[in-house]
Design an enzyme around this catalytic site. Structure first.
Site, PDB file in Angstrom:
ATOM      1  CE1 TYR A 195      -4.316   0.566  -0.318  1.00 25.18           C
ATOM      2  CE2 TYR A 195      -4.381  -1.465   0.959  1.00 25.18           C
ATOM      3  CZ  TYR A 195      -5.002  -0.538   0.133  1.00 25.18           C
ATOM      4  OH  TYR A 195      -6.299  -0.725  -0.232  1.00 25.18           O
ATOM      5  CB  THR A 207      -3.980   4.125 -22.204  1.00 23.55           C
ATOM      6  OG1 THR A 207      -3.742   4.200 -23.609  1.00 23.55           O
ATOM      7  CG2 THR A 207      -5.450   4.384 -21.922  1.00 23.55           C
ATOM      8  CG  ASP A 237      -7.541  10.549 -23.912  1.00 26.52           C
ATOM      9  OD1 ASP A 237      -6.515   9.882 -24.119  1.00 26.52           O
ATOM     10  OD2 ASP A 237      -8.590  10.066 -23.456  1.00 26.52           O
TER      11      ASP A 237
END
Ligand code: DSN
Length: 430
Positions: A53, A225, A199
């Site tokens: 984490y 991405t 994008d």
């Protein structure tokens, strides 16, 4: 806990993974948003970093024991900066959709107007579609391509922006084969007081190697991405070349105007995500390292030349390509002149182990589940080593399958030939 590997115990899942590997190895992969990552990228993605984490950012975490993942994440950030000439990057978005949502949360209020490229003309779901949060929480407006040319007319974008007064102008697409005029879009955004979001998920790998216009020179914010032409693990990121004081007057606790980078970091965490996927961030770092090499430049050049060879082969066989060709790695083919639908093409080609996706074409008269088009791209098969003449052969196979779509024997023969042919292009070189 046992030292026995999961692979030997969970045959149900690992048999399926083996089947998927076989599918990928034996067929022709033309889905424009897919690619094949290196073994090193997969190793990082499958590493012990999945156990950690690390909410927060390198050096500023909410958990102990983050010294190693801090270092990993910083390498990913530094390599991304070098690749794109960015000065600020957040590599934590789990996907392109998450990256865009984080930007919206950082920059917009519910009900604000956004202006994006119409999904039915090749745009993306997350740029204002009514079924996505971007279209539900904000007021979406759209520009599209010209019916005659299949190309965006920036004068129309400007007129639309002046009429709709968006807070954010969005460019980028999932099925547009032409390059973007980011300078003109920035001028339009400035004229109406909007932020420009680019994008670049699809062409990111080509942009990184200087083979397409540079969005970071003009857009306020760039999202992408990491798994399409950039050939990394599945994921997303947000970048800026020039940080700036947020235009919304949001202050720090000390009363200073917060920088946009600070708002965007908050937009990712805690705005829209919890713990970052540090194993995936490690895989991004590895992929960015690969993308920085000269080999990747050669790859990106071949992706483009293969797409051009493919477009020519389709055109020579009487297929109609929206906009008449391609500047990047993909093309959208209107199948109406062949009397076919996208659905039929997708369902028939898969019988011969050729994977494509059906796609709406601009001004389509068919539903999204049927469509009049198919989208193909060259990123994945270029990774496997196919060259321009191979791409012509791929089109020969596609044409043969589509022209004989109700002839099971022909489909079976083509499939056999393709499976045999693909043995020459192993996914993993030994
Ligand atoms: N669904 C992706 C594509 O195929 O283009 C974009 O998110």
């Amino acid at each position: 806990m046992t030292t026995e590997t999961t692979a030997t115990r969970d045959t149900q899942v690992f048999d399926l993974i083996a089947q998927e590997q076989h599918r990928q190895e034996s067929g022709i992969e033309l889905i424009a948003s897919e690619n094949f990552v290196s073994p090193a990228v997969m190793e990082a993605a499958g590493s012990v970093l999945t156990n950690k984490y690390a909410e927060g950012l390198p050096g500023k975490r909410y958990y102990g024991g983050c010294e190693v993942v801090d270092h990993v994440e910083q390498i990913a950030i530094d390599r991304a900066k070098e690749l794109f000439g960015a000065t600020w990057v957040n590599v934590q978005p789990h996907s392109g959709a998450n990256a865009n949502t984080a930007v919206f949360v950082a920059c917009l209020h519910p009900g604000d107007t956004i202006l994006g490229f119409d999904l039915s003309h090749g745009g993306h779901l997350t740029h204002g579609s009514s079924v996505n949060i971007s279209g539900k929480y904000f007021r979406p407006t759209f520009y599209g391509v010209e019916r005659e040319t299949g190309v965006i007319n920036y004068d129309v974008v400007e007129e639309t922006a002046k009429r709709e007064r968006p807070k954010m102008l969005i460019c980028g697409a999932s099925a547009y084969s032409r390059d973007w005029d980011y300078a003109r879009l920035r001028a339009i955004a400035d004229e109406v007081g909007a932020l420009l979001l680019a994008d670049v998920s699809h062409p990111a790998g080509l942009i990184a190697k200087g083979l397409l216009n540079d969005p970071l020179a003009h857009a306020h914010i760039v999202t992408t991405t990491t798994h399409k032409t950039l050939r990394g693990t599945r994921g997303g990121m947000i970048m800026m070349r020039n940080d700036f004081e947020n235009p919304f007057g949001i202050k720090t606790m000390k009363g200073e105007t917060r920088l946009m980078s600070s708002l965007l970091d908050s937009g990712v965490f805690p705005g829209t995500q919890g713990g970052p996927l540090e194993h995936i961030i490690a895989a991004k770092a590895v992929a960015f390292g690969e993308a920085l090499t000269d080999d990747f430049y050669d790859y990106a050049v071949r992706v483009k030349s293969n797409a051009q060879a493919m477009a020519k082969a389709f055109t020579d066989r009487g297929y109609s390509i929206i906009s008449g060709g391609t500047d990047n790695h993909l093309m959208l083919i209107d199948l109406r002149s062949k009397g076919l639908t996208g659905k039929l093409a997708e369902n028939t080609l898969i019988k011969a182990d050729i994977t494509i996706n059906k796609n709406m074409v601009p001004f389509d008269d068919k539903s999204p589940m049927v469509t009049s088009g198919m989208r193909v791209g060259t990123a994945a098969m270029t990774t496997r080593g196919l060259n321009e003449s191979d791409m012509e052969q791929v089109v020969v196979y596609i044409d043969k399958v589509l022209m004989n779509h109700d002839d099971a024997a022909t489909l079976a023969t083509v499939k056999e030939e393709i499976n045999e042919w693909m043995k020459a292009f192993p996914l993993f070189k030994s």
